[in-house]
Design a protein around this motif. Structure first.
Motif, PDB file in Angstrom:
ATOM      1  N   CYS A 150     -12.179   7.464   6.944  1.00  0.00           N
ATOM      2  CA  CYS A 150     -11.842   7.234   5.538  1.00  0.00           C
ATOM      3  C   CYS A 150     -11.591   5.769   5.202  1.00  0.00           C
ATOM      4  CB  CYS A 150     -10.714   8.143   5.097  1.00  0.00           C
ATOM      5  SG  CYS A 150     -11.099   9.846   5.422  1.00  0.00           S
ATOM      6  N   PHE A 151     -10.524   5.400   4.378  1.00  0.00           N
ATOM      7  CA  PHE A 151     -10.346   4.008   3.939  1.00  0.00           C
ATOM      8  C   PHE A 151      -8.899   3.561   4.053  1.00  0.00           C
ATOM      9  CE2 PHE A 151     -10.996   0.132   2.026  1.00  0.00           C
ATOM     10  CZ  PHE A 151     -10.217  -0.049   0.913  1.00  0.00           C
ATOM     11  N   SER A 152      -8.645   2.227   3.993  1.00  0.00           N
ATOM     12  CA  SER A 152      -7.301   1.717   4.252  1.00  0.00           C
ATOM     13  C   SER A 152      -6.731   0.914   3.087  1.00  0.00           C
ATOM     14  CB  SER A 152      -7.322   0.821   5.492  1.00  0.00           C
ATOM     15  OG  SER A 152      -8.006  -0.383   5.220  1.00  0.00           O
ATOM     16  N   PRO A 153      -5.380   0.961   2.910  1.00  0.00           N
ATOM     17  CA  PRO A 153      -4.725   0.097   1.935  1.00  0.00           C
ATOM     18  C   PRO A 153      -4.510  -1.299   2.511  1.00  0.00           C
ATOM     19  CG  PRO A 153      -3.121   1.482   3.016  1.00  0.00           C
ATOM     20  CD  PRO A 153      -4.465   1.901   3.537  1.00  0.00           C
ATOM     21  N   ALA A 154      -4.079  -2.223   1.663  1.00  0.00           N
ATOM     22  CA  ALA A 154      -3.823  -3.576   2.142  1.00  0.00           C
ATOM     23  C   ALA A 154      -2.616  -3.599   3.057  1.00  0.00           C
ATOM     24  CB  ALA A 154      -3.590  -4.493   0.941  1.00  0.00           C
ATOM     25  N   SER A 155      -2.535  -4.598   3.958  1.00  0.00           N
ATOM     26  CA  SER A 155      -1.429  -4.692   4.888  1.00  0.00           C
ATOM     27  C   SER A 155      -0.926  -6.125   4.952  1.00  0.00           C
ATOM     28  CB  SER A 155      -1.879  -4.233   6.272  1.00  0.00           C
ATOM     29  OG  SER A 155      -2.980  -4.981   6.707  1.00  0.00           O
ATOM     30  N   ALA A 156       0.290  -6.273   5.426  1.00  0.00           N
ATOM     31  CA  ALA A 156       0.913  -7.585   5.495  1.00  0.00           C
ATOM     32  C   ALA A 156       0.836  -8.127   6.910  1.00  0.00           C
ATOM     33  CB  ALA A 156       2.375  -7.471   5.055  1.00  0.00           C
ATOM     34  N   LEU A 157       0.723  -9.429   7.043  1.00  0.00           N
ATOM     35  CA  LEU A 157       0.597 -10.065   8.345  1.00  0.00           C
ATOM     36  C   LEU A 157       1.951 -10.071   9.050  1.00  0.00           C
ATOM     37  CD1 LEU A 157      -1.362 -11.560  10.194  1.00  0.00           C
ATOM     38  CD2 LEU A 157      -0.631 -13.704   9.122  1.00  0.00           C
ATOM     39  N   ALA A 158       1.976  -9.697  10.325  1.00  0.00           N
ATOM     40  CA  ALA A 158       3.204  -9.699  11.116  1.00  0.00           C
ATOM     41  C   ALA A 158       2.818  -9.833  12.585  1.00  0.00           C
ATOM     42  CB  ALA A 158       4.005  -8.414  10.878  1.00  0.00           C
ATOM     43  N   GLN A 159       3.822 -10.156  13.428  1.00  0.00           N
ATOM     44  CA  GLN A 159       3.575 -10.283  14.857  1.00  0.00           C
ATOM     45  C   GLN A 159       3.114  -8.941  15.420  1.00  0.00           C
ATOM     46  OE1 GLN A 159       3.782 -13.132  16.694  1.00  0.00           O
ATOM     47  NE2 GLN A 159       2.939 -11.971  18.407  1.00  0.00           N
ATOM     48  N   ILE A 160       2.024  -8.973  16.198  1.00  0.00           N
ATOM     49  CA  ILE A 160       1.468  -7.732  16.745  1.00  0.00           C
ATOM     50  C   ILE A 160       1.936  -7.544  18.173  1.00  0.00           C
ATOM     51  CG2 ILE A 160      -0.644  -6.487  17.298  1.00  0.00           C
ATOM     52  CD1 ILE A 160      -0.078  -6.858  14.290  1.00  0.00           C
ATOM     53  N   VAL A 161       2.473  -6.362  18.458  1.00  0.00           N
ATOM     54  CA  VAL A 161       2.869  -5.979  19.816  1.00  0.00           C
ATOM     55  C   VAL A 161       2.043  -4.765  20.200  1.00  0.00           C
ATOM     56  CG1 VAL A 161       4.751  -5.232  21.309  1.00  0.00           C
ATOM     57  CG2 VAL A 161       5.201  -6.868  19.458  1.00  0.00           C
ATOM     58  N   GLY A 162       1.211  -4.917  21.248  1.00  0.00           N
ATOM     59  CA  GLY A 162       0.277  -3.858  21.626  1.00  0.00           C
ATOM     60  C   GLY A 162       0.945  -2.530  21.894  1.00  0.00           C
ATOM     61  N   ASP A 163       2.098  -2.536  22.575  1.00  0.00           N
ATOM     62  CA  ASP A 163       2.780  -1.281  22.889  1.00  0.00           C
ATOM     63  C   ASP A 163       3.237  -0.568  21.621  1.00  0.00           C
ATOM     64  OD1 ASP A 163       2.454  -1.469  25.625  1.00  0.00           O
ATOM     65  OD2 ASP A 163       4.322  -2.571  25.926  1.00  0.00           O
ATOM     66  N   ASP A 164       3.611  -1.352  20.612  1.00  0.00           N
ATOM     67  CA  ASP A 164       4.019  -0.739  19.346  1.00  0.00           C
ATOM     68  C   ASP A 164       2.827  -0.080  18.647  1.00  0.00           C
ATOM     69  OD1 ASP A 164       6.557  -1.649  19.809  1.00  0.00           O
ATOM     70  OD2 ASP A 164       6.401  -3.384  18.460  1.00  0.00           O
ATOM     71  N   VAL A 165       1.655  -0.715  18.772  1.00  0.00           N
ATOM     72  CA  VAL A 165       0.444  -0.132  18.191  1.00  0.00           C
ATOM     73  C   VAL A 165       0.128   1.198  18.868  1.00  0.00           C
ATOM     74  CG1 VAL A 165      -2.027  -0.432  17.802  1.00  0.00           C
ATOM     75  CG2 VAL A 165      -0.483  -2.382  17.551  1.00  0.00           C
ATOM     76  N   ASP A 211       1.882  -3.461   8.607  1.00  0.00           N
ATOM     77  CA  ASP A 211       2.283  -3.320   7.202  1.00  0.00           C
ATOM     78  C   ASP A 211       3.776  -3.556   7.022  1.00  0.00           C
ATOM     79  OD1 ASP A 211       3.498  -1.056   8.198  1.00  0.00           O
ATOM     80  OD2 ASP A 211       2.331   0.370   6.990  1.00  0.00           O
ATOM     81  N   GLY A 212       4.466  -3.882   8.129  1.00  0.00           N
ATOM     82  CA  GLY A 212       5.892  -4.146   8.066  1.00  0.00           C
ATOM     83  C   GLY A 212       6.756  -2.913   8.133  1.00  0.00           C
ATOM     84  N   ASN A 213       6.133  -1.723   8.134  1.00  0.00           N
ATOM     85  CA  ASN A 213       6.882  -0.456   8.169  1.00  0.00           C
ATOM     86  C   ASN A 213       6.497   0.413   9.358  1.00  0.00           C
ATOM     87  OD1 ASN A 213       8.333  -0.847   5.642  1.00  0.00           O
ATOM     88  ND2 ASN A 213       6.353  -0.542   4.628  1.00  0.00           N
ATOM     89  N   VAL A 220     -18.220   2.118  16.865  1.00  0.00           N
ATOM     90  CA  VAL A 220     -17.597   1.059  16.066  1.00  0.00           C
ATOM     91  C   VAL A 220     -16.986   1.690  14.816  1.00  0.00           C
ATOM     92  CG1 VAL A 220     -17.926  -1.097  14.818  1.00  0.00           C
ATOM     93  CG2 VAL A 220     -19.302  -0.634  16.864  1.00  0.00           C
ATOM     94  N   VAL A 221     -15.699   1.445  14.604  1.00  0.00           N
ATOM     95  CA  VAL A 221     -14.992   1.970  13.428  1.00  0.00           C
ATOM     96  C   VAL A 221     -14.435   0.792  12.646  1.00  0.00           C
ATOM     97  CG1 VAL A 221     -13.122   3.449  12.610  1.00  0.00           C
ATOM     98  CG2 VAL A 221     -14.385   4.079  14.665  1.00  0.00           C
ATOM     99  N   ASN A 222     -14.680   0.764  11.358  1.00  0.00           N
ATOM    100  CA  ASN A 222     -14.239  -0.339  10.501  1.00  0.00           C
ATOM    101  C   ASN A 222     -13.167   0.114   9.511  1.00  0.00           C
ATOM    102  OD1 ASN A 222     -16.258  -2.296  11.468  1.00  0.00           O
ATOM    103  ND2 ASN A 222     -17.726  -0.937  10.465  1.00  0.00           N
ATOM    104  N   GLY A 223     -12.182  -0.767   9.279  1.00  0.00           N
ATOM    105  CA  GLY A 223     -11.154  -0.482   8.276  1.00  0.00           C
ATOM    106  C   GLY A 223     -10.270   0.687   8.639  1.00  0.00           C
ATOM    107  N   TYR A 224      -9.878   0.758   9.912  1.00  0.00           N
ATOM    108  CA  TYR A 224      -9.074   1.893  10.373  1.00  0.00           C
ATOM    109  C   TYR A 224      -7.596   1.679  10.043  1.00  0.00           C
ATOM    110  CZ  TYR A 224      -7.542   5.728  13.294  1.00  0.00           C
ATOM    111  OH  TYR A 224      -6.996   6.893  13.742  1.00  0.00           O
ATOM    112  N   VAL A 225      -6.911   2.760   9.696  1.00  0.00           N
ATOM    113  CA  VAL A 225      -5.501   2.699   9.292  1.00  0.00           C
ATOM    114  C   VAL A 225      -4.647   3.572  10.196  1.00  0.00           C
ATOM    115  CG1 VAL A 225      -3.840   3.131   7.454  1.00  0.00           C
ATOM    116  CG2 VAL A 225      -6.119   2.315   6.894  1.00  0.00           C
ATOM    117  N   ILE A 226      -3.574   2.987  10.701  1.00  0.00           N
ATOM    118  CA  ILE A 226      -2.535   3.747  11.387  1.00  0.00           C
ATOM    119  C   ILE A 226      -1.336   3.772  10.447  1.00  0.00           C
ATOM    120  CG2 ILE A 226      -1.080   3.935  13.430  1.00  0.00           C
ATOM    121  CD1 ILE A 226      -3.082   2.123  14.886  1.00  0.00           C
ATOM    122  N   ALA A 227      -1.011   4.933   9.928  1.00  0.00           N
ATOM    123  CA  ALA A 227       0.049   5.028   8.926  1.00  0.00           C
ATOM    124  C   ALA A 227       1.419   4.789   9.549  1.00  0.00           C
ATOM    125  CB  ALA A 227       0.010   6.402   8.262  1.00  0.00           C
ATOM    126  N   SER A 228       2.373   4.392   8.734  1.00  0.00           N
ATOM    127  CA  SER A 228       3.751   4.209   9.194  1.00  0.00           C
ATOM    128  C   SER A 228       4.355   5.564   9.542  1.00  0.00           C
ATOM    129  CB  SER A 228       4.585   3.523   8.110  1.00  0.00           C
ATOM    130  OG  SER A 228       4.626   4.330   6.944  1.00  0.00           O
TER     131      SER A 228
END
Length: 390
Positions: A19-34, A88-90, A118-126
């Protein structure tokens, strides 16, 4: 091949959504958190990703050597590379591109492989997302392929790949999608049945080529899901298309399905629970369209040779047998029209349409009684079945 089908579904689900994704805010990325956020998301599909190595480089995250677990067991997940990851900060994330080298399974001599995902514009919800669509994982588009099925080393099916495009998802608003499977090839010389091999060779179809297309639309406000132009086209043979309208596919149903996926102990238990949920679905209409591209006359010629006649003789025989065969439907009016329309199609092969157009959407469970009655006329009447040659 029950486990194999489950594995394919699990792996492709974890690698990407549709499907499609909303906009997100830039923040420090931690792989384990993802990875933690992914596990929360995929719990709604009944899967868990564990183990392996998670590495982070700027806004890129790689998960290597992980295991995916579900109701039917554990298996290795292909290395997954996520680029352009933003928080997204949340507790949620958007991923510009997620790629995997592909998946491959083998069981009892049968092998399936799906490459270059290949998947584009993927979203992981809060974690606190309540919308059942957003929290299950959505993306803008996906491509995958080539696709190969083989048995005992003999390749029976290949396809260049699958392309999926999905419209923007706005909660409460209609949502569209499209799919193309391009350049498939079926080698009928590897069929298990020697007689089937001989028949396909006699028809000139030792190799079948073609493609598959589909378009869909879902309105969460009304629960109406429609499929249009779902067409399987076989070159120099025929195409068969399916259109349908299905009601009752609302947010409540999706939430209940997610709950089943998250709590069911095995695939059989999940299947039984899902069957219960399907009772709320309604059939608003459906159509099957057969468009000839030389197959009909080839079949008539082949059948005629088997009976010691030719295509014209076989056509006459078939038209003569239609009233007798269709009488078993116990609906004289429909049988008479079907006889005339099928006869017209045989005389001039073009397009034959079988369509259900009930005056009002029919709950799926209401069709159970006509289907079990042993009287096909009741089902024909309930669905307002029609047939026509075009």
């Amino acid at each position: 091949m029950k486990t194999t089908r489950t594995q394919i579904l699990a792996a492709t689900t974890v690698i990407g959504g549709i499907c499609f994704s909303p906009a997100s805010a830039l923040a420090q990325i931690v792989g384990d958190d993802v990875l933690t956020a992914l596990n929360k998301q995929y719990s709604y599909q009944g899967f868990t990703v564990s183990g392996g190595e998670v590495s982070t480089s700027g806004d890129n995250v790689t998960i290597s050597g992980a295991t995916i677990s579900g109701a039917e067991g554990d298996f290795a997940l292909p290395d997954l590379v996520m680029e352009g990851v933003e928080s997204d900060g949340n507790g949620g994330y958007t991923i510009a591109t997620a790629t995997a080298s592909g998946i491959e399974f083998e069981e009892d001599g049968a092998k399936f492989s799906l490459g270059n995902i290949v998947v584009n514009g993927y979203v992981i919800a809060s974690p606190d997302e309540t919308d059942p669509i957003l929290r299950s994982g959505i993306a803008k588009s996906a491509t995958m392929g080539p696709i190969v099925f083989s048995n005992e080393g003999q390749v029976g099916f290949t396809a260049a790949g699958i392309n999926m495009d999905i419209g923007d998802y706005n909660p409460g608003q209609p949502w569209t999608s499209s799919l193309v499977m391009s350049d498939f090839t079926v080698d009928t010389t590897v069929l298990d049945d020697p007689q089937a091999q001989q028949t396909m060779a006699a028809l000139g179809y030792q190799t079948l080529t073609g493609d598959v297309t589909a378009n869909g639309r879902w309105d969460p406000a009304t629960g109406l899901m429609t499929a249009e132009d779902f067409v399987i086209s076989v070159d120099n043979a025929a195409s068969i298309g399916l259109d349908f309208a299905l009601g009752g596919y609302n947010m409540e149903l999706i939430e209940a399905m997610q709950q089943i996926n998250a709590t069911a102990e095995n695939e059989q238990a999940a299947g039984m629970a899902m069957l219960g949920l399907m009772q709320q679905l309604e059939i608003g209409g459906a159509a099957i369209t057969l468009t000839d591209a030389s197959l009909t006359n080839k079949l008539l010629e082949f059948a005629g040779q088997q009976q010691g006649t030719n295509a014209e003789g076989m056509k006459a025989f078939a038209k003569g047998m239609l009233p007798l065969g269709l009488a078993q439907l116990q609906s004289p009016e429909f049988a008479a029209k079907a006889t005339a329309e099928i006869g017209s199609f045989l005389d001039n092969p073009g397009t034959l349409v079988i369509e259900a157009q009930p005056a009002q959407p029919i709950p799926v469970m209401q069709l159970a009684a006509p289907m079990m009655s042993g009287n096909p006329a009741l089902l024909i009447e309930a669905l307002a079945l029609d047939i026509r040659a075009e």
